[in-house]
Design an enzyme around this catalytic site. Structure first.
Site, short mmCIF file in Angstrom:
data_model
loop_
_atom_site.label_atom_id
_atom_site.label_comp_id
_atom_site.label_asym_id
_atom_site.label_seq_id
_atom_site.Cartn_x
_atom_site.Cartn_y
_atom_site.Cartn_z
CB SER A 133 -0.80 -0.02 1.21
OG SER A 133 -1.55 1.26 1.47
CE1 TYR A 177 -3.47 -2.29 5.38
CE2 TYR A 177 -3.09 -0.04 5.30
CZ TYR A 177 -3.32 -1.22 4.61
OH TYR A 177 -3.44 -1.04 3.21
#
Length: 262
Positions: free
Chosen positions: A139, A152
């Site tokens: 990401s 995360y």
């Protein structure tokens, strides 16, 4: 003889779109996800529209024993994995002190440990053959700390660092490793699962769709590109993050993602 791609998290979002892209390029598929029903629907869809074989395996990859169980089942069925796509992962939103630890533990297991374990299992057969590819989905979160999604963001930084190091280790062996770094993406359940609906910043974003991200990731894999950041704006933000002071970047992300009243 057709090559085979194993794709985790294949029941929706980027994983599902990657399955369609690989099928379009005449790959046989091994699709892995928790939902048997969704996998069966996708299997039926892809076998009707493409000539390749589609194998489905239902596993909860956040469980520590699942990577080895999956690998052994693939071996028992005599399947060869030419491309390993570690796409499964999820996020969680909120201050760490208030998090649901069971959910966070599953996040860390799935996003990092399972990804690493699957790579460790499927890499030696690739090395023996002298060919193979690994695509890990990270990401743009990998490029900076993320207050209120601390674990995360850190997990995706791990995925990027791990893939870059792996690409160096396998250089010259016939194996390549690519890390795909999309930003927030339309057509996935990421924001709902991470409970990001309350963050005004994410509500205002004009998001690319999962199909575009999947095609970009496939193309980067085919070019043997190591780090592939999707989107011109995302690449600009990544460049800016690298030249700005780390604390400034962290503060900016924290302000954007802060819950009301924080």
């Amino acid at each position: 003889m057709a090559k085979t791609a194993l794709i985790t998290g294949a029941s929706g979002g980027i994983g599902y779109e990657l399955a369609k892209v690989f099928a379009t390029h005449a790959y046989d598929l091994i699709l892995v996800a928790r939902s048997t029903d969704k996998l069966q629907q996708i299997q039926s869809e892809l076998t009707q529209s493409h000539p390749g074989q589609v194998h489905i395996f239902s596993y909860d990859l956040s469980q520590p024993a699942s990577p080895l169980a999956l690998f052994e089942q693939v071996q028992q069925q005599g399947l060869t994995v030419d491309v390993l796509v570690n796409n499964a992962g999820f996020g969680d939103y909120g201050p760490l002190a208030e998090c649901d630890w069971d959910k966070h533990s599953a996040l860390l297991q799935l996003n990092m440990v399972t990804l690493t374990h699957l790579t460790r299992l499927f890499l030696p057969p690739m090395l023996e053959r002298g060919s193979g590819k690994v695509l890990n989905v990270a990401s743009t979160a990998a490029f900076q700390p993320g207050p209120f999604m601390a674990a995360y963001y850190a997990s995706k930084a791990y995925v990027m660092s791990f893939t870059e190091a792996l690409a160096h280790e396998v250089d010259g062996t016939g194996i390549t490793a690519t890390v795909l770094c999309p930003g927030p993406t339309r057509g996935t359940d990421f924001q709902a699962r991470a409970k990001l609906g309350e963050v005004e910043f994410f509500k205002q974003l004009k998001l690319p769709d999962a199909a575009a991200v999947a095609q970009f990731g496939y193309d980067a894999l085919e070019r043997n590109q190591v780090v592939a950041v999707h989107g011109v704006l995302n690449r600009l933000l990544v460049f800016t993050n690298r030249i700005m002071p780390r604390r400034t970047v962290t503060n900016a992300v924290g302000r954007l993602q802060a819950p009301e009243g924080k």
